[in-house]
Every structure is written in structure tokens, then in C-alpha cells.
Design a protein around this motif. Structure first.
Motif, short mmCIF file in Angstrom:
data_model
loop_
_atom_site.label_atom_id
_atom_site.label_comp_id
_atom_site.label_asym_id
_atom_site.label_seq_id
_atom_site.Cartn_x
_atom_site.Cartn_y
_atom_site.Cartn_z
N GLU B 84 0.84 -1.20 0.00
CA GLU B 84 0.00 0.00 0.00
C GLU B 84 0.88 1.25 0.00
OE1 GLU B 84 -1.96 -1.24 3.52
OE2 GLU B 84 -2.44 -3.09 2.46
N ALA B 85 0.45 2.26 -0.75
CA ALA B 85 1.20 3.52 -0.76
C ALA B 85 0.85 4.37 0.45
CB ALA B 85 0.92 4.29 -2.06
N HIS B 86 -0.33 4.12 1.02
CA HIS B 86 -0.78 4.87 2.19
C HIS B 86 -1.88 4.07 2.87
CE1 HIS B 86 -3.15 8.14 4.30
NE2 HIS B 86 -1.94 8.29 4.78
N GLU B 89 -4.18 6.26 9.23
CA GLU B 89 -3.28 6.03 10.36
C GLU B 89 -3.90 5.16 11.46
OE1 GLU B 89 -1.51 9.64 11.78
OE2 GLU B 89 -0.43 8.58 13.38
N TYR C 61 -7.10 12.55 -3.78
CA TYR C 61 -7.00 11.46 -2.81
C TYR C 61 -7.32 11.92 -1.38
CZ TYR C 61 -5.03 7.93 0.25
OH TYR C 61 -4.86 7.01 1.24
N ASP C 62 -6.73 13.02 -0.94
CA ASP C 62 -6.94 13.45 0.46
C ASP C 62 -8.40 13.81 0.72
OD1 ASP C 62 -4.29 13.07 1.11
OD2 ASP C 62 -3.72 15.16 0.77
N GLU C 80 -7.22 2.26 2.33
CA GLU C 80 -5.84 1.98 1.88
C GLU C 80 -5.67 2.46 0.44
OE1 GLU C 80 -5.54 -2.24 4.33
OE2 GLU C 80 -6.00 -2.24 2.20
N ARG C 81 -4.49 2.96 0.15
CA ARG C 81 -4.18 3.45 -1.20
C ARG C 81 -3.21 2.51 -1.90
NH1 ARG C 81 -2.20 9.42 -3.03
NH2 ARG C 81 -1.26 8.81 -5.01
#
Lengths: 100, 100, 100
Positions: B84-86, B89, C61-62, C80-81
Motif C-alpha cells: 500500500e502507498a498509504h 493512520e 486522494y486526500d 488503503e491506497r
């Protein structure tokens, strides 16, 4: 190694999967049922489709994309490449042998 | 963080998912129905299978792969890692706490 | 370009997909049925859920993540990205035009 993500109408999805495997452009293809939500001409649509996840190699990726474009019923198909960070070695070997 | 992509026969897929979560090798596993198209001994096959998407951590990835190989019915299972790139959190924190 | 992986209860999943497309945070969303296995309070659970795969852009994305957090029923949703290594150019153009 690349996994190629393609969406297609349910009727055509099996044909695309079979063609890619028969022509040795993919070692295997996983086909999953999906509902796609998108906007077209200002309206929201919900269509039954299939997601195809085609397991191929770096060398065959461009040929696979060209072939999908030829046989896919849409002018602008969803064709996306996701690169695996790791693949079990024996499975990677089988993939490489199964693809030309 | 890695998502591990595994295919398995439908009957065994739930057992694999449960084992990975019970043994704290994955925080959660999403299981999806799929039809797999592949060539074996020169013939095209279409099998009903499941795709497992196991959510784990960098540190537990190798142990998860070893465990899947032990309990998977195939000699050459599809086990692939996608990074995953992100990750949101709070979800990343939960994953890290849920995995040993 | 990012594909955003979100899991949600089946009833809420279509609403989330529609909201993201209506508000031009995603060009399209593929929704797939899944069974999620996870541990909560020491017990293993198996829940019917949906996986949403939202096709968006780097720039959106954000905002997409913030909107999912607002409308998602869970305190700690799986968001998840995954970044595509390549996208068919015409499809990438359509995605960019469909998202603000």
C-alpha cells in the motif's frame, strides 16, 4: 510482476479471460463479480460487471493490453497495472513458463 | 504495509483466513468468490476459488507466507504481495497491534 | 493514479460509492461482496461486507479519504491506497476529467 485489472460486462468477461490464457498472454485470470458506479452524461449509473485480474509478466504486459483493447466491447476500457512487490518463487516461475 | 493476495479452493479458504487471524499473522482477511481461468496440461480450466486479501505488517510478511505454504492444499499456490502507498493512520495502528 | 480500497457494511457501501461519484471525488467505484475475518475483543468474527475500489486522482486522494471518514459508520475504517504502475491513457484521461 504485473497484475492487470480490467473491468468488463459479465458476458464478455469470460471470453476475455479465456483468450488471454489461450494465447499465453496471461498465466491465469481471476474473475470477480462487481457492481460499478460511475457518472455518464451527468447521470449516476450502477452496472453489473466483472473484474478480471490477469497474472502476466513484464515482457507480455504490452501485448496483453493491446489484445484486451482489440476484444473489449468498450471504447475506453478500465485497464490498470498493479506491480507486485513480491511473488512466491515457484508461482512466479509457473507464471513465466505459462506466458510467452 | 503489505496486502497478501492468495487464491484457494472455497472449502479451504475460510480455514486459511481463520488460521492467519487466530495466529496473529494477519489483522484481517477479506475473502471474495472468484472463477479462475488457467491452463494445465494443455487444457483451459475454469475453477471456483476464493481470493484472500490478508492485511499484515512488514515484520510478519515472511511468517505469513510460510504458514500459508504449510496449510495450503496446492504445491504451487498463488501468493503475491502488494504494498500500500498509504493507509489511514488509525487503521494502520490497529493492524500493527493485531499482528505479532 | 490511486485506487482506494475501502471495506464497509453492505447496506452502507452503495451509499458511499454513490456519494464519491456524485461529489466527483472518484470517477468510478467497483463494489465487490466479501466476508471479512478479524479478531475483536479476543473473538474471531466473520462479517459480510463489501470491498469498494474507488478510482481517483493524486489531487483528489486526500479529499476522498476525508469524505469517506465522515460518512463511514466505523470509527476505524479500512482505507488503503494502492498506486497503479500504469493506466490505459484514454481511461486515465476519463478519470481525470470525471474528478474535480
Amino acid at each position: 510482476m504485473p497484475t492487470v485489472y480490467v473491468t468488463a460486462p459479465p458476458e464478455e468477461a469470460q471470453t476475455i479471460a479465456e483468450t488471454l490464457v489461450e494465447e499465453r498472454l496471461a498465466a491465469c485470470v481471476n474473475r470477480l463479480s462487481t457492481t460499478s458506479t460511475y457518472r455518464w452524461d451527468g447521470e449516476i449509473h450502477h452496472d453489473d460487471e466483472a473484474v478480471l485480474l490477469a497474472k502476466t509478466t513484464d515482457d507480455s504486459y504490452d501485448d496483453l493490453v493491446s489484445r484486451v483493447r482489440e476484444i473489449h466491447p468498450y471504447d475506453v476500457p478500465c485497464i490498470e497495472r498493479f506491480d507486485e512487490a513480491h511473488v512466491l518463487e515457484s508461482f512466479a516461475d509457473w507464471r513465466a513458463e505459462s506466458v510467452d
